[in-house]
Structures are given as C-alpha cells and as structure tokens.
Design an enzyme around this catalytic site. Sequence first.
Site, PDB file in Angstrom:
ATOM      1  N   HIS A  27      36.069  46.107  34.031  1.00  0.00           N
ATOM      2  CA  HIS A  27      37.268  46.846  33.628  1.00  0.00           C
ATOM      3  C   HIS A  27      38.456  45.917  33.415  1.00  0.00           C
ATOM      4  O   HIS A  27      39.506  46.355  32.965  1.00  0.00           O
ATOM      5  CB  HIS A  27      37.608  47.883  34.691  1.00  0.00           C
ATOM      6  CG  HIS A  27      37.986  47.277  36.008  1.00  0.00           C
ATOM      7  ND1 HIS A  27      37.198  46.366  36.674  1.00  0.00           N
ATOM      8  CD2 HIS A  27      39.085  47.440  36.793  1.00  0.00           C
ATOM      9  CE1 HIS A  27      37.790  46.008  37.804  1.00  0.00           C
ATOM     10  NE2 HIS A  27      38.931  46.635  37.896  1.00  0.00           N
ATOM     11  N   GLU A  44      37.801  36.504  39.964  1.00  0.00           N
ATOM     12  CA  GLU A  44      36.536  36.345  40.679  1.00  0.00           C
ATOM     13  C   GLU A  44      35.434  35.898  39.725  1.00  0.00           C
ATOM     14  O   GLU A  44      34.604  35.048  40.067  1.00  0.00           O
ATOM     15  CB  GLU A  44      36.151  37.662  41.357  1.00  0.00           C
ATOM     16  CG  GLU A  44      37.026  38.024  42.545  1.00  0.00           C
ATOM     17  CD  GLU A  44      36.825  39.435  43.049  1.00  0.00           C
ATOM     18  OE1 GLU A  44      37.590  39.863  43.927  1.00  0.00           O
ATOM     19  OE2 GLU A  44      35.895  40.115  42.571  1.00  0.00           O
ATOM     20  N   ALA A  81      28.945  47.815  45.548  1.00  0.00           N
ATOM     21  CA  ALA A  81      28.661  46.440  45.146  1.00  0.00           C
ATOM     22  C   ALA A  81      29.548  45.450  45.895  1.00  0.00           C
ATOM     23  O   ALA A  81      30.774  45.546  45.815  1.00  0.00           O
ATOM     24  CB  ALA A  81      28.874  46.275  43.647  1.00  0.00           C
ATOM     25  N   GLU A  85      47.237  47.825  33.234  1.00  0.00           N
ATOM     26  CA  GLU A  85      47.434  46.703  32.314  1.00  0.00           C
ATOM     27  C   GLU A  85      46.112  46.084  31.886  1.00  0.00           C
ATOM     28  O   GLU A  85      46.067  44.984  31.336  1.00  0.00           O
ATOM     29  CB  GLU A  85      48.334  45.646  32.974  1.00  0.00           C
ATOM     30  CG  GLU A  85      47.648  44.615  33.841  1.00  0.00           C
ATOM     31  CD  GLU A  85      47.235  45.128  35.212  1.00  0.00           C
ATOM     32  OE1 GLU A  85      46.865  44.298  36.065  1.00  0.00           O
ATOM     33  OE2 GLU A  85      47.269  46.356  35.446  1.00  0.00           O
ATOM     34  N   GLN A  86      45.009  46.803  32.112  1.00  0.00           N
ATOM     35  CA  GLN A  86      43.696  46.212  31.863  1.00  0.00           C
ATOM     36  C   GLN A  86      43.427  45.939  30.379  1.00  0.00           C
ATOM     37  O   GLN A  86      42.708  44.997  30.043  1.00  0.00           O
ATOM     38  CB  GLN A  86      42.614  47.105  32.468  1.00  0.00           C
ATOM     39  CG  GLN A  86      42.656  47.107  33.992  1.00  0.00           C
ATOM     40  CD  GLN A  86      41.827  48.209  34.619  1.00  0.00           C
ATOM     41  OE1 GLN A  86      41.051  48.881  33.944  1.00  0.00           O
ATOM     42  NE2 GLN A  86      41.992  48.411  35.916  1.00  0.00           N
ATOM     43  N   ASP A  97      55.918  42.992  46.339  1.00  0.00           N
ATOM     44  CA  ASP A  97      55.051  43.275  45.199  1.00  0.00           C
ATOM     45  C   ASP A  97      55.906  43.602  43.979  1.00  0.00           C
ATOM     46  O   ASP A  97      56.996  44.162  44.085  1.00  0.00           O
ATOM     47  CB  ASP A  97      54.151  44.469  45.548  1.00  0.00           C
ATOM     48  CG  ASP A  97      53.033  44.678  44.550  1.00  0.00           C
ATOM     49  OD1 ASP A  97      53.326  45.129  43.422  1.00  0.00           O
ATOM     50  OD2 ASP A  97      51.880  44.407  44.893  1.00  0.00           O
ATOM     51  N   ASN A 153      42.155  40.798  39.596  1.00  0.00           N
ATOM     52  CA  ASN A 153      41.364  40.223  40.684  1.00  0.00           C
ATOM     53  C   ASN A 153      39.916  40.008  40.250  1.00  0.00           C
ATOM     54  O   ASN A 153      39.325  38.956  40.502  1.00  0.00           O
ATOM     55  CB  ASN A 153      41.394  41.138  41.910  1.00  0.00           C
ATOM     56  CG  ASN A 153      42.668  40.998  42.713  1.00  0.00           C
ATOM     57  OD1 ASN A 153      43.562  40.251  42.342  1.00  0.00           O
ATOM     58  ND2 ASN A 153      42.768  41.730  43.798  1.00  0.00           N
ATOM     59  N   SER A 154      39.330  41.001  39.597  1.00  0.00           N
ATOM     60  CA  SER A 154      37.946  40.877  39.126  1.00  0.00           C
ATOM     61  C   SER A 154      37.818  39.766  38.094  1.00  0.00           C
ATOM     62  O   SER A 154      36.826  39.026  38.071  1.00  0.00           O
ATOM     63  CB  SER A 154      37.469  42.200  38.535  1.00  0.00           C
ATOM     64  OG  SER A 154      37.349  43.190  39.538  1.00  0.00           O
ATOM     65  N   HIS A 167      46.155  44.882  45.146  1.00  0.00           N
ATOM     66  CA  HIS A 167      47.447  44.321  45.537  1.00  0.00           C
ATOM     67  C   HIS A 167      47.434  43.884  47.003  1.00  0.00           C
ATOM     68  O   HIS A 167      47.966  42.822  47.348  1.00  0.00           O
ATOM     69  CB  HIS A 167      48.551  45.353  45.298  1.00  0.00           C
ATOM     70  CG  HIS A 167      48.756  45.683  43.862  1.00  0.00           C
ATOM     71  ND1 HIS A 167      49.864  45.269  43.145  1.00  0.00           N
ATOM     72  CD2 HIS A 167      47.994  46.375  42.975  1.00  0.00           C
ATOM     73  CE1 HIS A 167      49.775  45.701  41.901  1.00  0.00           C
ATOM     74  NE2 HIS A 167      48.649  46.372  41.775  1.00  0.00           N
TER      75      HIS A 167
END
Length: 496
Positions: free
Chosen positions: A373, A381, A356, A397-398, A124, A377-378, A16
């Site tokens: 996961h 990316e 990493a 929320e994944q 947020d 953001n990931s 965030h």
Amino acid sequence: MKKAELVFIPLPAMGHIIAAVEIAKLIVERDDRISTSVLIMRPTLDSTTTKYTESLSPSTLPNRMRVVDLPCLEHTAVHKTGASWMASLAEAQKNHVKEFVSKIKAQSELSPNDSPRLAGFVLDTFVLGMNDLAAEFGVPWYVFSASGAAFIGSMLYLQALHDEQKADLPEYKDSDAELEIPSLVNRLPAKLLPSLVFDRESLPIFLGAARRLKHARGILINTFKELESHAINSLSKGEIPPVYPLGPIVRCKGNSYDVGSSQINDYKDIMQWLDDQPPCSVVFLCFRSWGSFSVDQVKENAYALEQCGHRFLWCLRERPCKGKIESPSDYVNFQDILPEGFLDRSVKIGKVIKWAPQVEILGHKAIGGFVSHCGWNSTLESILSGVPIATWPLYGEQQFNAFEIVIELGLGVEIKIDSGIDIIEGAIGEIVSSDDIKRGLKLLMENGSEIRKKVKEMSQLSRKALMEDGSSYSALTRLIEDVMDSIACHDCSLLS
C-alpha cells in the site's frame, strides 16, 4: 554533566508510534546524557496499536526511556469526523501532557544534579497544535515526520500555493493538472496529492501543520540522504528549520507485540513455509494494519495470483463495517471470501495468511517482490531488505509515496498509483482488474532486473547511513548537539 529529557508526542496510529519509539531509542542509546519519554494519546486508532504499546514495558526498553499512556478520553466524536480527530484529540489531551511535563520540570528543580532537565518536545507532524506547550514551558520544539522528505516539501509547497496564490486545493481532486513541487524532480499529477488536501474539513488541519513546520527548532524525518537527496537538498534551500534525516527507522525484528502467544504457531508456520521456497521466488502481498478490500476486489486479486503462476504469500484481512474507523479483522474462513477451489488449486505455490510479521518476511531470502500500500514505514522496510515494490496505494499520502517509489526513485513498478479508499465510509473506488494486477506482478517478478539491482544498491546505502559516520548517524549527532546547545543557551540567558 548536564542531563536532558525530550518528550515525544506521536499521532496515536501504529506507523507514527513505531517511528517515534524507534527514534527515541536511537537517541538514548547514542548519548547517555539524554532521556526520552514517549506519550501515547488515547484513544488510539485500533487494537493493534494498543497491543503494541502494551508490549513496551520497562524491561523491553533501553535505560532512560519510557513509554507513557496518557488517560483515555471518552472522545468518541473524533471517530466520526474524519481527519479532524487528530487536532481534536491533541487539543483534548493538552492538560494531561502539561501535567506529565510539569512533573519532569519539578523533579529537575528539586534534584538539578540527578534529574534530567526538560530539553524540548518532539511533536508529530499532525499534532503540532501542541507547540504552545513548549512556549509555556520555555523550551524548544521539534517536528518528527513519519513520512519522507519529499512529502514534507509537498506540504510546504501546497501551503504556499493556498496562502499566496489563493489556489482552491480541493478542486485538484479530479483535475489533469500537474504540479512542480520543489522537493520532486518530476511533475506530480495533482490527483495524487494526499487525501487530506481534497477534504474541505481536513484541509485547514493540513495547512495549519504546514505553517507551523516553519517555526520548529528542527525537523526530524524518517528518511536518509542517499534515498531522497533531491528532496533533502530542496528543503535545505528554503526558509525552514534545519532538517535531520535520521532513517531508515524501522521496527526491530521480533517485537513481542508481533509474536504474541496466539501467533507463535502462525509465525513458525509462515517462516517454515518460506524456508521451503527457492530464493527470490515469492511475491508477498501485505497492506499493513489498515489494508483490506471488497469481496469483488479480493476475487480479482485471487484470479491474478492464480493466472500469473508465481509463488505467493498473501496477508488477507476482512474490511470493517462501513462508517467505523477501525482496523481490519481476521476472516474466520478464507473459503467464504476466495473463489471456489482457489486454496486447493494454489496449495503448491501459495499461502494465504491472516497476520504477517512483515519485517521478518521481507528479510527472508525467498521473498522476491512486495505488493504494498506504500505506507512510508513499509516502504523503508522493503528498501532496507532490498525487495522491489509493486505499488497499490489505498489512503492518506500513499498515492504520493507510490509516485515517488516508481517515478522519482525507480525502486518499484506500478499496479496502481492513483487508487484509493475512504476508510471512514468504507467506500472503494474503481476495482483493479486481475489483468492489471497480473501485469504488475509479472513486471515485478520477471522483468524487474534493473529495478531489483537498484533496490539492492539502495539497501546497502540504507545500512551504511546508520553506521558510524554514515549520513543518518551524523544527522543524529547534529541533533543531539543542538538539543544540548539549547540547554546551554538557556542557561546563558538566565545568567545574563
């Protein structure tokens, strides 16, 4: 020329804060009339977050932008009560926010021609309880979502389901029900809803945030139109404020917090190893700042990697003690957790690492797939780098994101979609077998040509979205116009 200042207040968690900082940068770099301040509430969730914010010194930030640490509260209760810590911490920090913002207002009144005027708050999604401060200062407030547009749509849908149809949302946890959420094309299995929805203590916070969304002046979302066109269109049809898809907003490469003095050698070693691998040959396994597994699960992961035979780069972190909300730590010795002889047997094709530099790794030509996961953001990316994803959601929320990646967007394959852990209790659900992991890895690295092509195309679209006249570039232009218009309207009302 009127000058304006926007005050950002992100949730004090890594994903965030990074997203808030990057959008604040975009705004000041686009328009020299606007300044931004990002207020960091403390305590933050983990030491990595603190390390990142400490790296954001004035010399690393663009002009007219600052990152400000609010006083740290002795607020230990928030670390023991699950998601309620979000609302509790935000409420406890209100006075510190008020004190900071009062100084902005006072300075603008003393030097109206030289100092920026408070133009509004950017809150947020999960600190919207601060919206009453905007009313107190007589300025508008915007929402910033570090999740995607489809997730925002799900929040609004679930709030209506609860408030209007009196649905008992926690009852969906183990049900076989499927939900028709307007922001999704496909029906969503209810068991994939965000974990907040299933917890009776956290549910009121989730619903409260959804209700407040409708009263914002606008909703800023870290996504782009070409990625989530259906979701964005569905939001524009509802009775909610204007939506500004501004993404993909990702951390820039080479941030100092990622390559600190203790990690420079690790960084060089990782990148040199990747340089020696063929293009698109390496599967990268990384579960970011909160991703870790039990001893039994780590062994299943290792068996799968060894059996499938693909080159791999595996970021492996140690789980925190049960009952503590803190990020995983580094293993002292990988030999203690991995199957006996694994490191020796896989030395020619694999590398196990403690840390990493994810953005740099995903951008390397050797990477052919990403086991993730599915944090938003990931996900962005990976899309930006054109790397397909194998989904393995863990919390929050994944699971919803994993469904969107695989079923809605066709940008990845499934290892699991419905897995999950309790990051407070340290409990993990069913162990994912090495056979299931191996199947997912083979789909990702051997049979995913159509998905790989689609991800590459979406990568190109993501870059175009940020360019001049691109969809996200244009959305940012509209947002800035709205911010400046709100000041003009306020002046008109004063004159009348």
